[in-house]
Design a protein around this motif. Sequence first.
Motif, PDB file in Angstrom:
ATOM      1  N   LEU A 101      28.517 150.664 178.001  1.00  0.00           N
ATOM      2  CA  LEU A 101      28.319 151.731 177.032  1.00  0.00           C
ATOM      3  C   LEU A 101      29.567 151.874 176.166  1.00  0.00           C
ATOM      4  CD1 LEU A 101      27.022 154.444 179.550  1.00  0.00           C
ATOM      5  CD2 LEU A 101      25.622 152.973 178.096  1.00  0.00           C
ATOM      6  N   LEU A 102      29.371 151.922 174.849  1.00  0.00           N
ATOM      7  CA  LEU A 102      30.464 152.171 173.919  1.00  0.00           C
ATOM      8  C   LEU A 102      30.204 153.501 173.236  1.00  0.00           C
ATOM      9  CD1 LEU A 102      30.779 148.671 172.170  1.00  0.00           C
ATOM     10  CD2 LEU A 102      31.734 149.427 174.352  1.00  0.00           C
ATOM     11  N   ALA A 103      31.144 154.420 173.321  1.00  0.00           N
ATOM     12  CA  ALA A 103      31.020 155.726 172.681  1.00  0.00           C
ATOM     13  C   ALA A 103      31.278 155.578 171.172  1.00  0.00           C
ATOM     14  CB  ALA A 103      32.015 156.687 173.324  1.00  0.00           C
ATOM     15  N   PRO A 104      31.159 156.667 170.405  1.00  0.00           N
ATOM     16  CA  PRO A 104      31.376 156.569 168.959  1.00  0.00           C
ATOM     17  C   PRO A 104      32.784 156.085 168.588  1.00  0.00           C
ATOM     18  CG  PRO A 104      30.279 158.627 169.482  1.00  0.00           C
ATOM     19  CD  PRO A 104      30.688 158.004 170.784  1.00  0.00           C
ATOM     20  N   GLN A 105      32.834 155.330 167.503  1.00  0.00           N
ATOM     21  CA  GLN A 105      34.079 154.905 166.871  1.00  0.00           C
ATOM     22  C   GLN A 105      34.954 153.987 167.731  1.00  0.00           C
ATOM     23  OE1 GLN A 105      34.583 155.780 163.617  1.00  0.00           O
ATOM     24  NE2 GLN A 105      32.637 156.826 163.717  1.00  0.00           N
ATOM     25  N   VAL A 106      34.357 153.260 168.664  1.00  0.00           N
ATOM     26  CA  VAL A 106      35.119 152.306 169.473  1.00  0.00           C
ATOM     27  C   VAL A 106      35.492 151.106 168.603  1.00  0.00           C
ATOM     28  CG1 VAL A 106      34.914 150.626 171.375  1.00  0.00           C
ATOM     29  CG2 VAL A 106      34.203 153.010 171.701  1.00  0.00           C
ATOM     30  N   GLY A 107      36.724 150.634 168.751  1.00  0.00           N
ATOM     31  CA  GLY A 107      37.194 149.443 168.058  1.00  0.00           C
ATOM     32  C   GLY A 107      37.583 148.368 169.058  1.00  0.00           C
ATOM     33  N   ILE A 108      36.996 147.187 168.899  1.00  0.00           N
ATOM     34  CA  ILE A 108      37.289 146.051 169.775  1.00  0.00           C
ATOM     35  C   ILE A 108      37.770 144.928 168.863  1.00  0.00           C
ATOM     36  CG2 ILE A 108      36.300 144.378 171.385  1.00  0.00           C
ATOM     37  CD1 ILE A 108      34.429 146.642 172.304  1.00  0.00           C
ATOM     38  N   TYR A 109      39.048 144.579 169.011  1.00  0.00           N
ATOM     39  CA  TYR A 109      39.705 143.717 168.030  1.00  0.00           C
ATOM     40  C   TYR A 109      40.282 142.457 168.663  1.00  0.00           C
ATOM     41  CZ  TYR A 109      39.804 148.331 165.759  1.00  0.00           C
ATOM     42  OH  TYR A 109      39.476 149.565 165.247  1.00  0.00           O
ATOM     43  N   THR A 110      39.644 141.308 168.429  1.00  0.00           N
ATOM     44  CA  THR A 110      40.215 140.037 168.888  1.00  0.00           C
ATOM     45  C   THR A 110      41.181 139.474 167.870  1.00  0.00           C
ATOM     46  OG1 THR A 110      38.491 138.628 167.918  1.00  0.00           O
ATOM     47  CG2 THR A 110      38.090 139.467 170.155  1.00  0.00           C
ATOM     48  N   ALA A 111      41.050 139.868 166.611  1.00  0.00           N
ATOM     49  CA  ALA A 111      41.854 139.306 165.519  1.00  0.00           C
ATOM     50  C   ALA A 111      43.288 139.825 165.576  1.00  0.00           C
ATOM     51  CB  ALA A 111      41.231 139.679 164.175  1.00  0.00           C
ATOM     52  N   THR A 112      44.208 138.927 165.255  1.00  0.00           N
ATOM     53  CA  THR A 112      45.616 139.328 165.196  1.00  0.00           C
ATOM     54  C   THR A 112      46.339 138.431 164.191  1.00  0.00           C
ATOM     55  OG1 THR A 112      47.546 139.922 166.525  1.00  0.00           O
ATOM     56  CG2 THR A 112      46.355 137.901 167.172  1.00  0.00           C
ATOM     57  N   HIS A 113      47.585 138.752 163.943  1.00  0.00           N
ATOM     58  CA  HIS A 113      48.372 138.050 162.926  1.00  0.00           C
ATOM     59  C   HIS A 113      49.734 137.686 163.495  1.00  0.00           C
ATOM     60  CE1 HIS A 113      45.464 139.190 159.824  1.00  0.00           C
ATOM     61  NE2 HIS A 113      45.384 140.336 160.479  1.00  0.00           N
ATOM     62  N   PRO A 114      50.364 136.643 162.951  1.00  0.00           N
ATOM     63  CA  PRO A 114      51.706 136.273 163.412  1.00  0.00           C
ATOM     64  C   PRO A 114      52.697 137.423 163.210  1.00  0.00           C
ATOM     65  CG  PRO A 114      50.763 134.531 162.033  1.00  0.00           C
ATOM     66  CD  PRO A 114      49.859 135.719 161.926  1.00  0.00           C
ATOM     67  N   LEU A 115      53.666 137.525 164.099  1.00  0.00           N
ATOM     68  CA  LEU A 115      54.708 138.540 163.957  1.00  0.00           C
ATOM     69  C   LEU A 115      55.721 138.165 162.880  1.00  0.00           C
ATOM     70  CD1 LEU A 115      55.376 139.440 167.700  1.00  0.00           C
ATOM     71  CD2 LEU A 115      53.969 140.676 166.031  1.00  0.00           C
ATOM     72  N   ASP A 116      56.015 136.878 162.766  1.00  0.00           N
ATOM     73  CA  ASP A 116      56.969 136.421 161.755  1.00  0.00           C
ATOM     74  C   ASP A 116      56.403 136.700 160.363  1.00  0.00           C
ATOM     75  OD1 ASP A 116      57.676 133.909 159.834  1.00  0.00           O
ATOM     76  OD2 ASP A 116      59.393 134.479 161.090  1.00  0.00           O
ATOM     77  N   PRO A 117      57.147 137.416 159.500  1.00  0.00           N
ATOM     78  CA  PRO A 117      56.585 137.795 158.202  1.00  0.00           C
ATOM     79  C   PRO A 117      56.276 136.615 157.282  1.00  0.00           C
ATOM     80  CG  PRO A 117      58.899 138.444 158.348  1.00  0.00           C
ATOM     81  CD  PRO A 117      58.481 137.951 159.701  1.00  0.00           C
ATOM     82  N   GLY A 139      35.240 155.062 176.070  1.00  0.00           N
ATOM     83  CA  GLY A 139      35.157 156.369 175.422  1.00  0.00           C
ATOM     84  C   GLY A 139      35.428 156.331 173.929  1.00  0.00           C
ATOM     85  N   GLY A 140      35.054 157.406 173.267  1.00  0.00           N
ATOM     86  CA  GLY A 140      35.160 157.525 171.823  1.00  0.00           C
ATOM     87  C   GLY A 140      36.566 157.285 171.284  1.00  0.00           C
ATOM     88  N   HIS A 141      36.620 156.584 170.175  1.00  0.00           N
ATOM     89  CA  HIS A 141      37.866 156.263 169.468  1.00  0.00           C
ATOM     90  C   HIS A 141      38.823 155.409 170.287  1.00  0.00           C
ATOM     91  CE1 HIS A 141      37.375 158.605 165.757  1.00  0.00           C
ATOM     92  NE2 HIS A 141      36.606 159.368 166.510  1.00  0.00           N
ATOM     93  N   ALA A 142      38.358 154.809 171.372  1.00  0.00           N
ATOM     94  CA  ALA A 142      39.213 153.895 172.132  1.00  0.00           C
ATOM     95  C   ALA A 142      39.344 152.583 171.367  1.00  0.00           C
ATOM     96  CB  ALA A 142      38.627 153.631 173.516  1.00  0.00           C
ATOM     97  N   VAL A 143      40.473 151.915 171.571  1.00  0.00           N
ATOM     98  CA  VAL A 143      40.751 150.620 170.942  1.00  0.00           C
ATOM     99  C   VAL A 143      41.055 149.612 172.047  1.00  0.00           C
ATOM    100  CG1 VAL A 143      42.359 149.346 169.465  1.00  0.00           C
ATOM    101  CG2 VAL A 143      41.623 151.640 168.813  1.00  0.00           C
ATOM    102  N   ILE A 144      40.375 148.476 171.982  1.00  0.00           N
ATOM    103  CA  ILE A 144      40.639 147.376 172.910  1.00  0.00           C
ATOM    104  C   ILE A 144      41.299 146.270 172.091  1.00  0.00           C
ATOM    105  CG2 ILE A 144      39.673 145.789 174.618  1.00  0.00           C
ATOM    106  CD1 ILE A 144      39.127 148.759 175.276  1.00  0.00           C
ATOM    107  N   ASN A 145      42.516 145.907 172.444  1.00  0.00           N
ATOM    108  CA  ASN A 145      43.306 144.931 171.689  1.00  0.00           C
ATOM    109  C   ASN A 145      43.047 143.492 172.128  1.00  0.00           C
ATOM    110  OD1 ASN A 145      44.968 146.284 169.666  1.00  0.00           O
ATOM    111  ND2 ASN A 145      45.815 147.408 171.404  1.00  0.00           N
TER     112      ASN A 145
END
Length: 187
Positions: A101-117, A139-145
């Motif tokens: 179950l995913l509550a409202p506004q859950v963000g699940i993000y596999t995408a990322t970027h290099p740290l070096d600018p 739960g709501g507004h949780a973020v999974i990195n």
Amino acid sequence: MSEREKMLAGELYDPSDDELLKLRLKARLLTEELNTTSVELQCKRVEITKRLFGTTGDNIYIESSFNCDYGSNIHVGDNFYANFGCVILDVAEVKFGKNCLLAPQVGIYTATHPLDPVERNSGLEFAQPITIGDNCWIGGHAVINPGVTLGDNVVVASGAVVTKSFGDNVVIGGNPARVLKEISTKA
């Protein structure tokens, strides 16, 4: 190796690649169709979701609005529910077990970027997969990195920012998320 193969392997890849642009457009069109299909047409909404996701179990329900990058990298088990405003950036695979179950506004993000600018400004990116076990509630507004694995029976408290993996039978919360309590399951 194609840019798509690099992307799925967790290597730096070019998101402006023609194949990836076409795949993202397909996902945008399917999510647009899903988000504008009446809730009274549940069978049609399920059919659209099955065309969007890589694999699905039985009894899936996605509230509108829903957004994702590719859709094809999302795999859900039986009895999956995503509430309003869910975003899944599925540049890498995102796997859900059954009864999630995913509550409202859950963000699940596999995408990322290099740290070096300099590397980051090149436009290249990479991703890390996310795996969610059986019987999980986010739960709501949780973020999974990126790169996180959650075991079975995990509850993620509202507003949590999950930056590392956790095993079975725990409630996690906070920023960064930590174990708040252990769950005793009834056998």
